[in-house]
Design a protein around this motif. Structure first.
Motif, PDB file in Angstrom:
ATOM      1  N   LYS A  38       0.827  -1.021  -0.193  1.00 48.74           N
ATOM      2  CA  LYS A  38      -0.101   0.247  -0.034  1.00 48.74           C
ATOM      3  C   LYS A  38       0.772   1.286  -0.125  1.00 48.74           C
ATOM      4  O   LYS A  38       1.788   0.924  -0.100  1.00 48.74           O
ATOM      5  CB  LYS A  38      -0.523   0.332   0.944  1.00 48.74           C
ATOM      6  CG  LYS A  38      -0.587   0.473   2.705  1.00 48.74           C
ATOM      7  CD  LYS A  38      -1.752   0.219   3.470  1.00 48.74           C
ATOM      8  CE  LYS A  38      -0.965   1.064   4.445  1.00 48.74           C
ATOM      9  NZ  LYS A  38      -1.656   1.084   5.668  1.00 48.74           N
ATOM     10  N   LEU A  39       0.203   2.433  -0.508  1.00 48.04           N
ATOM     11  CA  LEU A  39       1.331   3.561  -0.191  1.00 48.04           C
ATOM     12  C   LEU A  39       0.726   4.652   1.393  1.00 48.04           C
ATOM     13  O   LEU A  39      -0.168   3.931   2.283  1.00 48.04           O
ATOM     14  CB  LEU A  39       0.523   4.728  -1.507  1.00 48.04           C
ATOM     15  CG  LEU A  39       1.179   3.949  -2.505  1.00 48.04           C
ATOM     16  CD1 LEU A  39       1.100   5.593  -3.510  1.00 48.04           C
ATOM     17  CD2 LEU A  39       2.723   4.000  -2.580  1.00 48.04           C
ATOM     18  N   SER A  40       1.909   4.921   2.099  1.00 43.54           N
ATOM     19  CA  SER A  40       1.406   5.718   3.130  1.00 43.54           C
ATOM     20  C   SER A  40       0.818   7.035   2.452  1.00 43.54           C
ATOM     21  O   SER A  40       1.240   7.832   1.603  1.00 43.54           O
ATOM     22  CB  SER A  40       2.401   5.996   4.002  1.00 43.54           C
ATOM     23  OG  SER A  40       3.776   6.644   3.412  1.00 43.54           O
ATOM     24  N   ASP A  41      -0.016   7.954   3.276  1.00 36.65           N
ATOM     25  CA  ASP A  41      -0.552   9.229   3.027  1.00 36.65           C
ATOM     26  C   ASP A  41      -1.440   9.145   1.686  1.00 36.65           C
ATOM     27  O   ASP A  41      -1.565  10.177   0.826  1.00 36.65           O
ATOM     28  CB  ASP A  41       1.000   9.945   3.080  1.00 36.65           C
ATOM     29  CG  ASP A  41       0.171  12.254   3.010  1.00 36.65           C
ATOM     30  OD1 ASP A  41      -0.548  11.927   4.381  1.00 36.65           O
ATOM     31  OD2 ASP A  41       0.564  12.318   2.631  1.00 36.65           O
ATOM     32  N   HIS A  42      -1.653   8.166   2.001  1.00 40.52           N
ATOM     33  CA  HIS A  42      -2.954   8.213   0.613  1.00 40.52           C
ATOM     34  C   HIS A  42      -4.392   8.203   1.477  1.00 40.52           C
ATOM     35  O   HIS A  42      -5.018   6.854   1.328  1.00 40.52           O
ATOM     36  CB  HIS A  42      -2.589   7.134   0.082  1.00 40.52           C
ATOM     37  CG  HIS A  42      -2.654   7.285  -2.036  1.00 40.52           C
ATOM     38  ND1 HIS A  42      -4.124   7.485  -2.138  1.00 40.52           N
ATOM     39  CD2 HIS A  42      -2.056   7.722  -3.328  1.00 40.52           C
ATOM     40  CE1 HIS A  42      -4.308   6.988  -3.344  1.00 40.52           C
ATOM     41  NE2 HIS A  42      -3.342   8.078  -3.293  1.00 40.52           N
ATOM     42  N   GLU A  43      -5.795   8.954   1.153  1.00 40.05           N
ATOM     43  CA  GLU A  43      -6.053   8.792   1.584  1.00 40.05           C
ATOM     44  C   GLU A  43      -7.060   9.937   0.167  1.00 40.05           C
ATOM     45  O   GLU A  43      -7.045   9.904  -0.628  1.00 40.05           O
ATOM     46  CB  GLU A  43      -6.466   9.472   2.869  1.00 40.05           C
ATOM     47  CG  GLU A  43      -6.439  11.241   2.490  1.00 40.05           C
ATOM     48  CD  GLU A  43      -6.692  11.199   4.174  1.00 40.05           C
ATOM     49  OE1 GLU A  43      -6.517  10.059   5.448  1.00 40.05           O
ATOM     50  OE2 GLU A  43      -7.287  12.350   4.336  1.00 40.05           O
ATOM     51  N   LYS A  54     -15.516  13.529   5.305  1.00 39.67           N
ATOM     52  CA  LYS A  54     -15.713  11.550   5.409  1.00 39.67           C
ATOM     53  C   LYS A  54     -14.642  11.412   4.527  1.00 39.67           C
ATOM     54  O   LYS A  54     -14.514  11.189   3.522  1.00 39.67           O
ATOM     55  CB  LYS A  54     -16.631  10.833   5.219  1.00 39.67           C
ATOM     56  CG  LYS A  54     -17.337  11.572   6.325  1.00 39.67           C
ATOM     57  CD  LYS A  54     -19.185  10.609   6.196  1.00 39.67           C
ATOM     58  CE  LYS A  54     -20.044  10.930   7.464  1.00 39.67           C
ATOM     59  NZ  LYS A  54     -21.162  10.156   7.193  1.00 39.67           N
ATOM     60  N   THR A  55     -13.536  10.582   5.243  1.00 42.12           N
ATOM     61  CA  THR A  55     -12.109   9.932   4.469  1.00 42.12           C
ATOM     62  C   THR A  55     -12.149   8.473   4.220  1.00 42.12           C
ATOM     63  O   THR A  55     -12.900   7.996   5.411  1.00 42.12           O
ATOM     64  CB  THR A  55     -10.980  10.870   4.656  1.00 42.12           C
ATOM     65  OG1 THR A  55     -10.891  10.733   5.686  1.00 42.12           O
ATOM     66  CG2 THR A  55     -10.880  12.286   4.083  1.00 42.12           C
ATOM     67  N   ALA A  56     -11.099   7.803   3.638  1.00 42.10           N
ATOM     68  CA  ALA A  56     -11.383   6.658   2.875  1.00 42.10           C
ATOM     69  C   ALA A  56      -9.616   6.402   2.969  1.00 42.10           C
ATOM     70  O   ALA A  56      -9.198   7.398   2.148  1.00 42.10           O
ATOM     71  CB  ALA A  56     -12.027   5.755   2.089  1.00 42.10           C
ATOM     72  N   LYS A  57      -9.307   5.738   3.432  1.00 41.98           N
ATOM     73  CA  LYS A  57      -7.452   5.629   3.861  1.00 41.98           C
ATOM     74  C   LYS A  57      -6.965   4.498   3.158  1.00 41.98           C
ATOM     75  O   LYS A  57      -8.306   3.479   2.497  1.00 41.98           O
ATOM     76  CB  LYS A  57      -7.026   5.625   4.879  1.00 41.98           C
ATOM     77  CG  LYS A  57      -7.253   6.851   5.734  1.00 41.98           C
ATOM     78  CD  LYS A  57      -6.557   6.245   6.886  1.00 41.98           C
ATOM     79  CE  LYS A  57      -6.289   7.726   7.944  1.00 41.98           C
ATOM     80  NZ  LYS A  57      -5.487   8.662   7.551  1.00 41.98           N
ATOM     81  N   ALA A  58      -6.439   4.454   2.417  1.00 34.65           N
ATOM     82  CA  ALA A  58      -5.506   3.757   1.817  1.00 34.65           C
ATOM     83  C   ALA A  58      -5.202   1.895   2.275  1.00 34.65           C
ATOM     84  O   ALA A  58      -4.621   1.705   3.391  1.00 34.65           O
ATOM     85  CB  ALA A  58      -3.990   4.085   0.739  1.00 34.65           C
TER      86      ALA A  58
END
Length: 212
Positions: A38-43, A54-58
């Motif tokens: 996965k990638l960090s800091d990706h939402e 409202k956010t979704a994280k990778a």
């Protein structure tokens, strides 16, 4: 009894000597396996703005790894290796409201340079710890949104430097290798952002070691 113990000890030493590669020898190991990345800091924001967003994280995504590595036995317990390995990495969000299934596939060509430390060639032949540096080159990037695919390589930097660390075990030529690649480079190329997209991937591969 003492004679039996002595014979067993000599047999164990002989097996260890066979499993331990001689200094100055080369081997090549084709390998294939799976990865989880996965990638960090990706939402993504799927509802609202700023503080009410409202956010979704990778999340981690399954992929595959395949290629070959060459190894040189430089010292009795230390070998150096280099290789070329393809990895299909990326991330997934699953199903996002009003968007559908969202995932990203990143196709890398990787060149790992590793030091392999064989812990105890006589007692634990074939068991090695490894660490080094890896240069990856992004060949293709594809975003998948609810069954539709589009090329978004322009959002990513091409070069990807990472630090691999792991462990491997070789028995009668067959080798299992588990490593974690810690991304160092920021892959984000999206303008006017301060995102830091760094890769993180677990690799598990199986291969066969050919002595040259």
């Amino acid at each position: 009894m003492k004679r039996t113990v002595l014979i067993l000890a000599l047999m164990a030493a002989g097996l260890g000597a066979q499993a331990q590669h001689e200094v100055g020898t080369w081997s090549v190991t084709p390998r294939v396996g799976v990865n989880l990345s996965k990638l960090s800091d990706h939402e993504v924001i799927y509802e609202g703005l700023e503080s009410n967003a409202k956010t979704a994280k990778a999340k981690y995504k399954w992929g595959m790894t395949a290629g070959a590595e060459a190894e040189y036995q430089a010292w009795p317990q230390v070998a150096v290796s280099a290789g070329v390995l393809y990895s299909n990495e990326g991330y997934t969000y699953g199903k996002i409201p009003d968007t559908g299934e969202l995932s990203q596939t990143l196709h890398f060509v990787n060149i790992p340079l590793l030091l392999n430390f064989y812990i105890e060639p006589n007692l634990l032949p074939g068991l090695a710890l490894k660490a080094g540096v890896q240069m990856g080159f992004l060949a293709k990037a594809t975003r998948h949104i609810d069954g539709t695919a589009d090329d978004n390589k322009n959002e990513y930097n091409t070069a990807n430097v990472s630090i691999p660390a792991g462990i491997s075990y070789t028995y009668k030529g067959f080798t299992a290798d588990f490593r974690y690649n810690i991304g160092v480079s920021n892959l984000c190329k999206v303008p006017d952002t301060n995102w830091k997209w760094r890769t993180g991937s677990f690799w598990l591969t199986l291969g066969y070691q050919f002595m040259l």
